[in-house]
Design a protein around this motif. Structure first.
Motif, short mmCIF file in Angstrom:
data_model
loop_
_atom_site.label_atom_id
_atom_site.label_comp_id
_atom_site.label_asym_id
_atom_site.label_seq_id
_atom_site.Cartn_x
_atom_site.Cartn_y
_atom_site.Cartn_z
N SER A 15 14.77 -43.21 56.61
CA SER A 15 16.00 -42.56 56.15
C SER A 15 15.71 -41.63 54.97
O SER A 15 16.18 -40.48 54.93
N THR A 57 13.86 -38.55 56.15
CA THR A 57 14.76 -37.64 56.86
C THR A 57 15.61 -36.86 55.86
O THR A 57 15.81 -35.65 56.02
N GLN A 58 16.10 -37.52 54.81
CA GLN A 58 16.89 -36.84 53.79
C GLN A 58 16.07 -35.80 53.04
O GLN A 58 16.61 -34.84 52.50
N SER A 75 13.95 -33.89 54.49
CA SER A 75 13.62 -32.90 55.52
C SER A 75 12.28 -33.16 56.22
O SER A 75 11.70 -32.26 56.81
#
Length: 83
Positions: free
Chosen positions: A25, A28-29, A31
């Protein structure tokens, strides 16, 4: 003889990995589009044994009794003669 072992301990595929999910997570945050993350352990050790077979047997015992929880984790190791 001395042998160097590299031990890799990972969760079994059927076991949930909340730490891996949290890292995925966060990545992903940031990028970094990753599909999945699994967290494990890495251990290096040097041990004395008469031959490679004895060293391997001792490593299996150490992994089964201390380094890995055989109910939820898998392990593998690489074993080479230490210089």
């Amino acid at each position: 003889m001395k042998y160097k072992a590299k031990v890799f301990v990972t969760l079994r595929p059927s076991v949930l990995d909340p730490a891996g999910t949290a890292v995925q997570s966060a990545l992903t945050q940031m990028s970094y589009n990753v599909e999945s993350v699994r967290i494990g352990k890495y251990v290096e050790m040097v041990l004395d044994a008469t031959d490679e077979s004895e060293a391997s047997d001792r490593l299996h015992q150490a992994c089964d009794q201390l380094l890995a929880n055989p109910v939820i984790e898998n392990y593998r190791f690489e074993l080479v003669e230490a210089l």
